[in-house]
Scaffold this motif. Structure first.
Motif, PDB file in Angstrom:
ATOM      1  N   VAL A 240      10.987  26.708  -8.500  1.00 41.48           N
ATOM      2  CA  VAL A 240      10.368  26.539  -7.179  1.00 41.48           C
ATOM      3  C   VAL A 240       9.337  25.416  -7.211  1.00 41.48           C
ATOM      4  O   VAL A 240       9.257  24.588  -6.291  1.00 41.48           O
ATOM      5  N   LEU A 241       8.538  25.350  -8.275  1.00 41.11           N
ATOM      6  CA  LEU A 241       7.545  24.289  -8.399  1.00 41.11           C
ATOM      7  C   LEU A 241       8.225  22.925  -8.492  1.00 41.11           C
ATOM      8  O   LEU A 241       7.756  21.940  -7.895  1.00 41.11           O
ATOM      9  N   LEU A 242       9.311  22.852  -9.216  1.00 42.20           N
ATOM     10  CA  LEU A 242      10.060  21.606  -9.347  1.00 42.20           C
ATOM     11  C   LEU A 242      10.523  21.104  -7.984  1.00 42.20           C
ATOM     12  O   LEU A 242      10.331  19.927  -7.628  1.00 42.20           O
ATOM     13  N   VAL A 243      11.137  21.981  -7.206  1.00 43.40           N
ATOM     14  CA  VAL A 243      11.629  21.588  -5.877  1.00 43.40           C
ATOM     15  C   VAL A 243      10.464  21.194  -4.970  1.00 43.40           C
ATOM     16  O   VAL A 243      10.544  20.207  -4.219  1.00 43.40           O
ATOM     17  N   GLY A 244       9.354  21.939  -5.057  1.00 46.55           N
ATOM     18  CA  GLY A 244       8.200  21.630  -4.217  1.00 46.55           C
ATOM     19  C   GLY A 244       7.587  20.275  -4.543  1.00 46.55           C
ATOM     20  O   GLY A 244       7.240  19.501  -3.635  1.00 46.55           O
ATOM     21  N   ILE A 245       7.450  19.980  -5.837  1.00 44.28           N
ATOM     22  CA  ILE A 245       6.886  18.686  -6.251  1.00 44.28           C
ATOM     23  C   ILE A 245       7.788  17.543  -5.810  1.00 44.28           C
ATOM     24  O   ILE A 245       7.320  16.489  -5.337  1.00 44.28           O
ATOM     25  N   PHE A 246       9.092  17.728  -5.956  1.00 40.17           N
ATOM     26  CA  PHE A 246      10.032  16.685  -5.537  1.00 40.17           C
ATOM     27  C   PHE A 246       9.912  16.426  -4.038  1.00 40.17           C
ATOM     28  O   PHE A 246       9.842  15.276  -3.597  1.00 40.17           O
ATOM     29  N   ALA A 247       9.858  17.499  -3.248  1.00 41.05           N
ATOM     30  CA  ALA A 247       9.777  17.341  -1.798  1.00 41.05           C
ATOM     31  C   ALA A 247       8.451  16.705  -1.381  1.00 41.05           C
ATOM     32  O   ALA A 247       8.414  15.846  -0.490  1.00 41.05           O
ATOM     33  N   LEU A 248       7.355  17.131  -2.019  1.00 41.94           N
ATOM     34  CA  LEU A 248       6.042  16.590  -1.669  1.00 41.94           C
ATOM     35  C   LEU A 248       5.973  15.093  -1.934  1.00 41.94           C
ATOM     36  O   LEU A 248       5.551  14.305  -1.070  1.00 41.94           O
ATOM     37  N   SER A 249       6.367  14.680  -3.128  1.00 35.40           N
ATOM     38  CA  SER A 249       6.297  13.258  -3.471  1.00 35.40           C
ATOM     39  C   SER A 249       7.273  12.441  -2.627  1.00 35.40           C
ATOM     40  O   SER A 249       6.959  11.337  -2.180  1.00 35.40           O
ATOM     41  N   ASP A 250       8.452  12.995  -2.376  1.00 41.03           N
ATOM     42  CA  ASP A 250       9.469  12.267  -1.612  1.00 41.03           C
ATOM     43  C   ASP A 250       9.044  12.083  -0.154  1.00 41.03           C
ATOM     44  O   ASP A 250       9.474  11.137   0.504  1.00 41.03           O
ATOM     45  N   SER A 251       8.214  13.000   0.343  1.00 37.75           N
ATOM     46  CA  SER A 251       7.746  12.863   1.725  1.00 37.75           C
ATOM     47  C   SER A 251       6.755  11.714   1.871  1.00 37.75           C
ATOM     48  O   SER A 251       6.598  11.145   2.953  1.00 37.75           O
ATOM     49  N   VAL A 252       6.088  11.337   0.783  1.00 37.00           N
ATOM     50  CA  VAL A 252       5.147  10.213   0.804  1.00 37.00           C
ATOM     51  C   VAL A 252       5.897   8.894   0.666  1.00 37.00           C
ATOM     52  O   VAL A 252       5.652   7.941   1.422  1.00 37.00           O
ATOM     53  N   LEU A 253       6.810   8.813  -0.288  1.00 35.05           N
ATOM     54  CA  LEU A 253       7.617   7.605  -0.497  1.00 35.05           C
ATOM     55  C   LEU A 253       8.992   8.028  -0.976  1.00 35.05           C
ATOM     56  O   LEU A 253       9.115   8.706  -2.003  1.00 35.05           O
TER      57      LEU A 253
ATOM     58  N   GLY B  96       0.815  -1.210   0.000  1.00 34.10           N
ATOM     59  CA  GLY B  96       0.000   0.000   0.000  1.00 34.10           C
ATOM     60  C   GLY B  96       0.843   1.253   0.000  1.00 34.10           C
ATOM     61  O   GLY B  96       0.531   2.242  -0.689  1.00 34.10           O
ATOM     62  N   GLU B  97       1.938   1.242   0.770  1.00 37.92           N
ATOM     63  CA  GLU B  97       2.834   2.400   0.801  1.00 37.92           C
ATOM     64  C   GLU B  97       3.460   2.653  -0.569  1.00 37.92           C
ATOM     65  O   GLU B  97       3.558   3.790  -1.030  1.00 37.92           O
ATOM     66  N   LEU B  98       3.870   1.555  -1.228  1.00 39.03           N
ATOM     67  CA  LEU B  98       4.479   1.691  -2.546  1.00 39.03           C
ATOM     68  C   LEU B  98       3.469   2.226  -3.562  1.00 39.03           C
ATOM     69  O   LEU B  98       3.764   3.147  -4.333  1.00 39.03           O
ATOM     70  N   ALA B  99       2.256   1.671  -3.556  1.00 34.56           N
ATOM     71  CA  ALA B  99       1.220   2.114  -4.494  1.00 34.56           C
ATOM     72  C   ALA B  99       0.861   3.574  -4.261  1.00 34.56           C
ATOM     73  O   ALA B  99       0.666   4.344  -5.204  1.00 34.56           O
ATOM     74  N   LEU B 100       0.774   3.960  -2.984  1.00 35.14           N
ATOM     75  CA  LEU B 100       0.453   5.350  -2.669  1.00 35.14           C
ATOM     76  C   LEU B 100       1.546   6.298  -3.179  1.00 35.14           C
ATOM     77  O   LEU B 100       1.246   7.343  -3.761  1.00 35.14           O
ATOM     78  N   GLY B 101       2.800   5.910  -2.970  1.00 37.40           N
ATOM     79  CA  GLY B 101       3.898   6.766  -3.418  1.00 37.40           C
ATOM     80  C   GLY B 101       3.919   6.943  -4.923  1.00 37.40           C
ATOM     81  O   GLY B 101       4.095   8.058  -5.429  1.00 37.40           O
TER      82      GLY B 101
END
Length: 634
Positions: free
Chosen positions: A234-247, A194-199
């Motif tokens: 800024v959007l690039l860094v934000g998207i990377f951080a957001l997704s990386d915080s999930v998985l 589930g964690e992998l699918a969510l990420g």
């Protein structure tokens, strides 16, 4: 205050400055010496790091080292995704799909077997590291392709595979790690899945949404021109951080998808965005390689034994070739191209960064031999970078899969005088292509056997059909000064401003007609305009090549041909260098001079030249014995 290396640690500012100077300096030196840039960066990082002890990232930068590397890798992958225009796939599309959907799983399996039976790792470590080894490294592929000057299709295969498989490899490692986590902890299979699918879902959704939203905002003018690059970054860094915080590591997938969406959105500002990211990527690749090489711990390499060499050989000679050849069966791609791709698999920044991360995590879970993953990754990267850095060009040349050995000349504009120029270059064995949007302007060139392209050289069709890698010089020489300026301005960032020329514009010396230096190309042929060049050819002037020797120098040639217009100089190796009107000319013995000069009566059997006189109104009337004709030079 900065501390000198002799006294101990460097300040963070001094350390970052050192990384930039050494990284970019290594790339510049590699360009100057015609050596693989990746090899010199790797050597420079090892030299200032573990060898001389001047720089230690853990000591001088501290906890910022890994976040800096992670962000740099994210930007590099985004820039890679930004180059993935689906329309540019053309005939390589099937091969790329095969390398991704068939090659990635097969490569994971074969890499795992190479690690298990070659390096002697446990199944846990081999499965995780094997997933990471799917990646072939866009940070390494791009400089190698630029240096080797491969033909379009194998270059596209290698580039697309490297960029698309990079996040896939990271996610494969995440999947394998989750399995190991389940086996070594109380975590259930369901929660791990589930964690992998969510990420993956979050990464895909955020990447698509960010790319689509940004493209829509840019297209509707909701972001001013001067803020487009900052907003993008800024959007690039934000998207990377957001997704990386999930998985963890899913951020790589998110930024790659974001770049892919923007690349296919047909934005008017796309070229500016892409060029900025290319410049940023050069800086980041330099920095990351220096950081990773300087972080090398020789004591960790001491943990390796002779099996590491077996492992590298198994990957390079068995796992990689079998993966590619099996994936491309029935793809219709010629075998020599398959062989080139199969034997080209350099690894790069993502492999070292992700391998080191998962190696530490596996050690924390109790997998002891996972401590070998980091050193093995570095050895594999170093071996493949050095191997392919020195052999890709010669190997591709032996297979006939490089651009012409001599850098070619792209002439934009078909006319009588450009055709004669192309014929002279062809006799000098310099590849030439004449492009024009008017089919009638190409008639003389086709009759003379010169390669031609019918269409706008700035069009998408030209991008797909003209192998720009084979042309080092562009001469914009149509009868439209504005179009010449547009061509030169557009192609200068790609080919280098020093390699883009155009005929001098009419009235360019007048202040009200002058253009800023950022527009247009360099003048050549003594600053002649299109009309002047055409008129001279109609008056019987011809493009001629003259060789220089120790006895017959450039000064002797000038004294003998004072009226000649020097157009270019060909070096001993056949490299063409057009000459500008204000350029200091140096032509050593063995060079050849390409000049436009009046016809010598002695060269036509001492027959007296025909009488010619220019007519008013921009027309020239050619009066020949026994007949006459009129031609407009407008």
């Amino acid at each position: 205050m900065a501390v000198t290396p002799a006294d101990g640690a460097l300040s963070p500012v001094t350390a970052l400055a050192l990384v930039g100077v050494v990284g970019v300096g290594a790339q510049w030196l590699a360009w100057k010496l015609r050596l693989p840039g990746i090899v010199l960066m790797l050597a420079a990082g090892v030299m200032i790091g573990p060898v001389l002890g001047w720089f230690d990232p853990a000591r001088d930068i501290g906890p910022l080292t890994q976040p800096l590397i992670a962000l740099a890798v994210a930007v590099i992958l985004f820039e890679g995704g930004l180059t993935l225009n689906l329309r540019s796939l053309s005939d390589a599309a099937l091969g790329v799909r095969r390398l991704v959907f068939v090659g990635a799983p097969l490569g994971w399996l074969l890499s795992t077997l190479a690690l298990r039976y070659g390096a002697g790792l446990s199944w846990e470590s081999a499965a995780v590291f094997g997933g990471i080894m799917i990646v072939t490294g866009p940070t390494v592929i791009a400089p190698l392709l630029r240096q080797a000057r491969l033909a379009r299709r194998p270059a596209a295969l290698l580039q697309w595979e490297a960029i698309v498989n990079d996040p896939i490899g990271a996610l494969a490692a995440v999947l394998a790690f989750e399995v190991v986590l389940v086996l070594n902890t109380a975590t259930t299979v369901g929660s791990a899945a589930g964690e992998l699918a969510l990420g993956v879902t979050v990464a895909t959704v955020t990447g698509v949404a960010a790319g689509y939203g940004l493209a829509r905002a840019f297209r509707h003018g909701q972001v001013p021109e001067h803020m487009k690059v900052p907003v993008l970054f800024v959007l690039l860094v934000g998207i990377f951080a957001l997704s990386d915080s999930v998985l963890h590591e899913s951020g790589l997938l998110a930024v790659t998808i974001m770049g892919l969406v923007i690349a296919n959105a047909e934005l008017p500002s796309y070229e500016e965005l892409r060029r900025f990211k290319e410049h940023a990527t050069i800086l980041l690749v330099s920095g990351v390689f220096i950081l990773l090489a300087a972080s090398l711990d020789f004591s960790a390499l001491g943990l390796l034994d002779w099996r590491a060499a077996i492992f590298v050989a198994a990957v390079v000679l068995v796992a990689r070739p079998l993966t590619v050849l099996a994936a491309l069966i029935g793809s219709g791609i010629p075998f020599r191209e398959q062989l080139l791709v199969a034997l080209t698999g350099p690894r790069g920044v993502v492999l070292v960064a992700v391998a080191g991360l998962f190696g530490e995590r596996l050690v924390q879970l109790g997998v002891a031999d996972a401590a070998l993953i980091g050193p093995l990754a570095f050895v594999l990267v170093a071996a493949t970078v050095v191997l392919h850095g020195f052999t890709l060009g010669p190997f591709a040349k032996a297979l006939g899969l490089t651009a012409a050995g001599t850098p070619g000349v792209l002439i934009v504009g078909g006319s009588r005088w450009t055709t004669q120029l192309a014929e002279a270059l062809t006799k000098a064995e310099v590849p030439v292509l004449i492009a024009d949007a008017n089919r009638g302007h190409l008639r003389r060139a086709r009759e003379a056997g010169i390669a031609t392209f019918f269409g706008d050289v700035l069009s998408e069709a030209a991008e797909h059909r003209i192998d720009f890698v084979g042309y080092a010089t562009v001469i914009a020489a149509t009868d439209n000064d504005a179009y010449n300026t547009l061509v030169a301005t557009d192609l200068a960032p790609e080919l280098g401003r020093e390699n883009v020329f155009q005929v001098t514009r009419e009235k360019s010396e007048h202040t009200r007609h002058a253009l800023p230096p950022t527009l247009g190309g360099r003048a050549f042929a003594d600053g002649a305009t299109y009309r002047e060049m055409e008129l001279r050819v109609w008056q019987g002037w011809q493009f001629r090549l003259t060789g220089l020797t120790e006895e017959f120098t450039l000064e002797d040639w000038r004294a003998k041909r004072p009226e000649a217009v020097l157009v270019a100089i060909l070096s001993k190796s056949g490299v063409l260098r057009p000459v500008g009107p204000e350029e200091r000319v140096e032509a050593p013995p063995g060079s050849r001079l390409l000049a436009l000069r009046p016809e010598d009566p002695a060269e036509r059997g001492a027959q007296p030249p025909a009488k010619r006189r220019p007519a008013k109104g921009g027309n020239c009337r050619l009066i020949e014995p026994g007949g006459r004709g009129t031609m407009s030079t407008r």
